[in-house]
Scaffold this active site. Structure first.
Site, PDB file in Angstrom:
ATOM      1  N   ASN A  25       0.975  -1.308  -0.167  1.00  0.00           N
ATOM      2  CA  ASN A  25      -0.157  -0.034  -0.014  1.00  0.00           C
ATOM      3  C   ASN A  25       0.863   1.181   0.034  1.00  0.00           C
ATOM      4  O   ASN A  25       1.782   1.285   0.526  1.00  0.00           O
ATOM      5  CB  ASN A  25      -1.143  -0.018   1.223  1.00  0.00           C
ATOM      6  CG  ASN A  25      -0.175  -0.156   2.597  1.00  0.00           C
ATOM      7  OD1 ASN A  25       0.571  -0.716   2.712  1.00  0.00           O
ATOM      8  ND2 ASN A  25      -1.083   0.497   3.410  1.00  0.00           N
ATOM      9  N   ILE A  26       0.549   2.271  -0.797  1.00  0.00           N
ATOM     10  CA  ILE A  26       1.048   3.565  -0.898  1.00  0.00           C
ATOM     11  C   ILE A  26      -0.031   4.501  -0.517  1.00  0.00           C
ATOM     12  O   ILE A  26      -0.712   5.056  -1.445  1.00  0.00           O
ATOM     13  CB  ILE A  26       1.703   3.716  -2.184  1.00  0.00           C
ATOM     14  CG1 ILE A  26       2.572   2.467  -2.686  1.00  0.00           C
ATOM     15  CG2 ILE A  26       2.268   4.802  -2.561  1.00  0.00           C
ATOM     16  CD1 ILE A  26       2.962   2.408  -4.287  1.00  0.00           C
ATOM     17  N   GLU A  27       0.225   5.315   0.611  1.00  0.00           N
ATOM     18  CA  GLU A  27      -0.520   6.325   0.950  1.00  0.00           C
ATOM     19  C   GLU A  27      -0.271   7.741   0.526  1.00  0.00           C
ATOM     20  O   GLU A  27       0.738   7.697   0.138  1.00  0.00           O
ATOM     21  CB  GLU A  27      -0.694   6.337   2.586  1.00  0.00           C
ATOM     22  CG  GLU A  27      -1.427   4.867   2.974  1.00  0.00           C
ATOM     23  CD  GLU A  27      -1.627   4.833   4.444  1.00  0.00           C
ATOM     24  OE1 GLU A  27      -1.240   5.779   5.259  1.00  0.00           O
ATOM     25  OE2 GLU A  27      -2.475   4.040   4.979  1.00  0.00           O
ATOM     26  N   CYS A  38      -3.812   0.588  -2.524  1.00  0.00           N
ATOM     27  CA  CYS A  38      -3.919  -0.561  -1.983  1.00  0.00           C
ATOM     28  C   CYS A  38      -2.768  -1.457  -2.329  1.00  0.00           C
ATOM     29  O   CYS A  38      -2.418  -1.412  -3.678  1.00  0.00           O
ATOM     30  CB  CYS A  38      -5.373  -1.427  -1.746  1.00  0.00           C
ATOM     31  SG  CYS A  38      -6.553  -0.603  -0.845  1.00  0.00           S
ATOM     32  N   GLU A  67      -2.983  -4.871  -3.088  1.00  0.00           N
ATOM     33  CA  GLU A  67      -3.548  -5.460  -4.308  1.00  0.00           C
ATOM     34  C   GLU A  67      -3.526  -5.025  -5.479  1.00  0.00           C
ATOM     35  O   GLU A  67      -3.034  -5.219  -6.512  1.00  0.00           O
ATOM     36  CB  GLU A  67      -5.198  -6.023  -3.730  1.00  0.00           C
ATOM     37  CG  GLU A  67      -5.033  -6.566  -2.388  1.00  0.00           C
ATOM     38  CD  GLU A  67      -5.348  -5.931  -1.024  1.00  0.00           C
ATOM     39  OE1 GLU A  67      -4.763  -4.807  -1.235  1.00  0.00           O
ATOM     40  OE2 GLU A  67      -6.093  -6.261  -0.589  1.00  0.00           O
ATOM     41  N   CYS A 123     -10.213  -4.934   0.182  1.00  0.00           N
ATOM     42  CA  CYS A 123     -11.185  -4.081   0.246  1.00  0.00           C
ATOM     43  C   CYS A 123     -12.165  -4.069  -0.954  1.00  0.00           C
ATOM     44  O   CYS A 123     -11.713  -5.018  -2.092  1.00  0.00           O
ATOM     45  CB  CYS A 123     -10.910  -2.559   0.302  1.00  0.00           C
ATOM     46  SG  CYS A 123     -10.305  -1.865  -1.297  1.00  0.00           S
ATOM     47  N   CYS A 164     -10.715  -3.251  -4.308  1.00  0.00           N
ATOM     48  CA  CYS A 164      -9.815  -4.397  -5.100  1.00  0.00           C
ATOM     49  C   CYS A 164     -10.420  -5.630  -5.181  1.00  0.00           C
ATOM     50  O   CYS A 164     -10.086  -6.118  -6.139  1.00  0.00           O
ATOM     51  CB  CYS A 164      -8.697  -4.531  -3.754  1.00  0.00           C
ATOM     52  SG  CYS A 164      -7.585  -3.139  -3.423  1.00  0.00           S
TER      53      CYS A 164
HETATM   54  N1  THU Z   1      -5.272  -1.404   2.512  1.00  0.00           N
HETATM   55  C1  THU Z   1      -4.564  -2.333   1.593  1.00  0.00           C
HETATM   56  O1  THU Z   1      -3.614  -1.959   1.029  1.00  0.00           O
HETATM   57  N2  THU Z   1      -5.408  -3.422   1.243  1.00  0.00           N
HETATM   58  C2  THU Z   1      -6.498  -3.928   1.871  1.00  0.00           C
HETATM   59  O2  THU Z   1      -6.838  -4.746   1.533  1.00  0.00           O
HETATM   60  C3  THU Z   1      -7.126  -3.062   2.751  1.00  0.00           C
HETATM   61  C4  THU Z   1      -6.490  -1.674   3.020  1.00  0.00           C
HETATM   62  C5  THU Z   1      -4.812  -0.294   3.004  1.00  0.00           C
HETATM   63  C6  THU Z   1      -5.097   1.153   2.319  1.00  0.00           C
HETATM   64  C7  THU Z   1      -4.794   1.929   3.452  1.00  0.00           C
HETATM   65  O3  THU Z   1      -3.223   2.301   3.130  1.00  0.00           O
HETATM   66  C8  THU Z   1      -4.677   1.222   4.829  1.00  0.00           C
HETATM   67  O4  THU Z   1      -4.515  -0.102   4.487  1.00  0.00           O
HETATM   68  C9  THU Z   1      -5.721   1.610   5.492  1.00  0.00           C
HETATM   69  O5  THU Z   1      -7.042   1.279   4.881  1.00  0.00           O
END
Ligand code: THU
Length: 129
Positions: A44-46, A55, A57, A88, A91
């Site tokens: 994940n890259i915020e 996300c 995935e 999520c 995804c």
């Molecule tokens: N996130 C994912 O990378 N994959 C998931 O299946 C659930 C959520 C990340 C997005 C965000 O960076 C952090 O988790 C919190 O939601």
């Protein structure tokens, strides 16, 4: 294609190390197994603006598809070690674009603490044009 669950989960755990999650501190790694037996990872890259957050995935799917890999047999997703982090909703739909209901989804955790399910169970009646 032989599915080595532990290897796929370990690849996701390694990718989790690259997670950029300064806002949620929820670090996620993913590893896609292609029909050809390759593993493509993502994390994940915020983002400061929140909504552009990617996300793990979708990061893995984008990497794979942009390299011409579109056939997948399994994905491992790992969040915090004591969790069974599931993809999520966005995804799930993105995976459904390239995979059918039989895609194996491993939700960790770790390579010893995970739940196994399928995309069909996670996304009944997924949307297709
Ligand atoms: N996130 C994912 O990378 N994959 C998931 O299946 C659930 C959520 C990340 C997005 C965000 O960076 C952090 O988790 C919190 O939601």
């Amino acid at each position: 294609m032989e599915l080595d669950r532990k290897a796929l989960l370990r690849a996701a755990m390694a990718a989790r190390e690259f997670s950029y999650a300064p806002f949620s501190h929820f670090r996620v790694g993913a590893a896609l197994l292609t029909a050809e037996g390759e593993i493509v990872t993502g994390c994940n890259i915020e983002n400061s603006a929140y909504s552009p957050t990617l996300c793990a995935e979708r990061c893995a799917v984008a990497k794979a598809v942009s390299e011409g890999k579109r056939r997948f047999v399994a994905i491992a997703v790992v969040g915090p070690e004591d969790s069974h982090t599931t993809p999520c909703g966005v995804c799930r739909q993105v995976l459904y674009e390239f995979c059918d209901e039989s895609l194996v989804v491993l939700c960790g955790g770790t390579d010893e603490n995970y739940m196994e399910t399928t995309l069909g169970a996670l996304l009944p009646c997924g949307f297709r044009l």
